[in-house]
Scaffold this motif. Structure first.
Motif, PDB file in Angstrom:
ATOM      1  N   ASP A  75       0.836  -1.204   0.000  1.00 51.04           N
ATOM      2  CA  ASP A  75       0.000   0.000   0.000  1.00 51.04           C
ATOM      3  C   ASP A  75       0.867   1.249   0.000  1.00 51.04           C
ATOM      4  O   ASP A  75       1.754   1.389   0.840  1.00 51.04           O
ATOM      5  CB  ASP A  75      -0.891   0.050   1.250  1.00 51.04           C
ATOM      6  N   LEU A  76       0.593   2.119  -0.937  1.00 56.41           N
ATOM      7  CA  LEU A  76       1.174   3.461  -0.944  1.00 56.41           C
ATOM      8  C   LEU A  76      -0.003   4.414  -1.105  1.00 56.41           C
ATOM      9  O   LEU A  76      -0.626   4.457  -2.167  1.00 56.41           O
ATOM     10  CB  LEU A  76       2.172   3.651  -2.085  1.00 56.41           C
ATOM     11  N   ALA A  77      -0.319   5.116  -0.046  1.00 56.16           N
ATOM     12  CA  ALA A  77      -1.485   5.998  -0.050  1.00 56.16           C
ATOM     13  C   ALA A  77      -1.073   7.389   0.415  1.00 56.16           C
ATOM     14  O   ALA A  77      -0.445   7.533   1.459  1.00 56.16           O
ATOM     15  CB  ALA A  77      -2.571   5.450   0.884  1.00 56.16           C
ATOM     16  N   VAL A  78      -1.442   8.389  -0.372  1.00 52.66           N
ATOM     17  CA  VAL A  78      -1.212   9.788  -0.004  1.00 52.66           C
ATOM     18  C   VAL A  78      -2.523  10.540  -0.208  1.00 52.66           C
ATOM     19  O   VAL A  78      -3.133  10.442  -1.283  1.00 52.66           O
ATOM     20  CB  VAL A  78      -0.078  10.428  -0.838  1.00 52.66           C
ATOM     21  N   ASP A  79      -2.930  11.254   0.809  1.00 50.56           N
ATOM     22  CA  ASP A  79      -4.128  12.100   0.751  1.00 50.56           C
ATOM     23  C   ASP A  79      -4.077  12.930  -0.535  1.00 50.56           C
ATOM     24  O   ASP A  79      -3.054  13.538  -0.857  1.00 50.56           O
ATOM     25  CB  ASP A  79      -4.117  13.005   1.985  1.00 50.56           C
ATOM     26  N   VAL A  80      -5.186  12.943  -1.292  1.00 52.54           N
ATOM     27  CA  VAL A  80      -5.189  13.648  -2.576  1.00 52.54           C
ATOM     28  C   VAL A  80      -4.827  15.127  -2.435  1.00 52.54           C
ATOM     29  O   VAL A  80      -4.247  15.706  -3.355  1.00 52.54           O
ATOM     30  CB  VAL A  80      -6.537  13.513  -3.328  1.00 52.54           C
ATOM     31  N   HIS A  81      -5.107  15.742  -1.309  1.00 56.97           N
ATOM     32  CA  HIS A  81      -4.763  17.156  -1.096  1.00 56.97           C
ATOM     33  C   HIS A  81      -3.271  17.368  -0.842  1.00 56.97           C
ATOM     34  O   HIS A  81      -2.796  18.502  -0.830  1.00 56.97           O
ATOM     35  CB  HIS A  81      -5.581  17.733   0.057  1.00 56.97           C
ATOM     36  N   TYR A  82      -2.530  16.268  -0.643  1.00 51.89           N
ATOM     37  CA  TYR A  82      -1.095  16.348  -0.376  1.00 51.89           C
ATOM     38  C   TYR A  82      -0.271  15.727  -1.503  1.00 51.89           C
ATOM     39  O   TYR A  82       0.952  15.670  -1.414  1.00 51.89           O
ATOM     40  CB  TYR A  82      -0.767  15.660   0.948  1.00 51.89           C
ATOM     41  N   GLN A  83      -0.927  15.253  -2.544  1.00 56.57           N
ATOM     42  CA  GLN A  83      -0.194  14.645  -3.653  1.00 56.57           C
ATOM     43  C   GLN A  83       0.559  15.715  -4.442  1.00 56.57           C
ATOM     44  O   GLN A  83       0.274  16.896  -4.349  1.00 56.57           O
ATOM     45  CB  GLN A  83      -1.157  13.862  -4.538  1.00 56.57           C
ATOM     46  N   LYS A  84       1.549  15.261  -5.184  1.00 58.30           N
ATOM     47  CA  LYS A  84       2.414  16.118  -6.016  1.00 58.30           C
ATOM     48  C   LYS A  84       3.302  17.036  -5.186  1.00 58.30           C
ATOM     49  O   LYS A  84       3.692  18.111  -5.608  1.00 58.30           O
ATOM     50  CB  LYS A  84       1.595  16.914  -7.031  1.00 58.30           C
ATOM     51  N   GLN A  85       3.633  16.570  -3.970  1.00 53.90           N
ATOM     52  CA  GLN A  85       4.560  17.291  -3.099  1.00 53.90           C
ATOM     53  C   GLN A  85       5.784  16.437  -2.768  1.00 53.90           C
ATOM     54  O   GLN A  85       6.592  16.814  -1.936  1.00 53.90           O
ATOM     55  CB  GLN A  85       3.866  17.698  -1.786  1.00 53.90           C
ATOM     56  N   GLY A  86       5.895  15.262  -3.391  1.00 55.64           N
ATOM     57  CA  GLY A  86       7.031  14.386  -3.145  1.00 55.64           C
ATOM     58  C   GLY A  86       6.853  13.434  -1.977  1.00 55.64           C
ATOM     59  O   GLY A  86       7.771  12.704  -1.629  1.00 55.64           O
ATOM     60  N   ILE A  87       5.667  13.401  -1.381  1.00 53.52           N
ATOM     61  CA  ILE A  87       5.432  12.549  -0.215  1.00 53.52           C
ATOM     62  C   ILE A  87       5.489  11.073  -0.609  1.00 53.52           C
ATOM     63  O   ILE A  87       6.134  10.270   0.066  1.00 53.52           O
ATOM     64  CB  ILE A  87       4.095  12.901   0.465  1.00 53.52           C
ATOM     65  N   GLY A  88       4.829  10.693  -1.695  1.00 57.88           N
ATOM     66  CA  GLY A  88       4.866   9.306  -2.148  1.00 57.88           C
ATOM     67  C   GLY A  88       6.282   8.852  -2.449  1.00 57.88           C
ATOM     68  O   GLY A  88       6.695   7.766  -2.052  1.00 57.88           O
ATOM     69  N   LYS A  89       7.020   9.675  -3.132  1.00 58.13           N
ATOM     70  CA  LYS A  89       8.414   9.353  -3.468  1.00 58.13           C
ATOM     71  C   LYS A  89       9.241   9.161  -2.198  1.00 58.13           C
ATOM     72  O   LYS A  89      10.046   8.235  -2.098  1.00 58.13           O
ATOM     73  CB  LYS A  89       9.001  10.461  -4.341  1.00 58.13           C
ATOM     74  N   GLU A  90       9.039  10.032  -1.221  1.00 57.36           N
ATOM     75  CA  GLU A  90       9.780   9.918   0.047  1.00 57.36           C
ATOM     76  C   GLU A  90       9.371   8.660   0.811  1.00 57.36           C
ATOM     77  O   GLU A  90      10.224   7.982   1.392  1.00 57.36           O
ATOM     78  CB  GLU A  90       9.546  11.160   0.909  1.00 57.36           C
ATOM     79  N   LEU A  91       8.089   8.328   0.819  1.00 55.24           N
ATOM     80  CA  LEU A  91       7.641   7.101   1.484  1.00 55.24           C
ATOM     81  C   LEU A  91       8.277   5.870   0.834  1.00 55.24           C
ATOM     82  O   LEU A  91       8.719   4.950   1.532  1.00 55.24           O
ATOM     83  CB  LEU A  91       6.109   6.997   1.428  1.00 55.24           C
TER      84      LEU A  91
END
Length: 136
Positions: A75-91
């Motif tokens: 599972d890789l889940a990032v709140d849609v309001h926080y996407q495109k900030q590099g959070i998924g890549k960092e996770l």
């Protein structure tokens, strides 16, 4: 711009996990109405990285690894309001750091995310096989 913090040792509840799945695109493909199953998913994952905006859980990477050959990023889940900030890549990077450089990182992409993974350097691999679960 908010300051995101990451944790690899912070336990989250089934309710918190379902909430972030709901705020991402993954709730449609996870058993979010089965709390027991969600709890087992969390309990048996051996890598759990979380992203926080203050006390708000905004991202999760949940994985299973042998720490020497393979790591399945379930599972890789990032709140849609926080996407495109590099959070998924960092996770993903933090998951890989914990799994170890000798472990291949493997995931099955959600349909909405197929275009995302090549952009962050992941290779598309077509030779994957699956035996589907009996229940959703």
């Amino acid at each position: 711009m908010s300051s995101i913090t990451y944790h690899d040792n912070r336990i989250i509840s089934a309710e918190q996990f379902v909430d972030v799945l709901d705020r991402s695109t993954l709730a449609r493909r996870r058993p979010v109405h089965d709390e027991g199953r969600i709890s087992r998913m969390l309990k048996h994952a051996n890598i759990l990285i979380t992203a926080w905006d203050g006390e708000k859980l905004v991202g999760v990477s949940r994985a299973l690894s042998d720490f020497s050959y393979c790591c399945y990023l379930s599972d890789l889940a990032v709140d849609v309001h926080y996407q495109k900030q590099g959070i998924g890549k960092e996770l993903i990077q933090r998951t890989r750091d914990i799994a170890g450089e000798n472990a291949s990182l493997i995931l099955l992409a959600a349909p909405d995310a197929v275009e995302y993974y090549p952009k962050i350097g992941m290779e598309n691999f077509n030779d994957c096989f699956i035996i589907r679960r009996k229940s959703s």
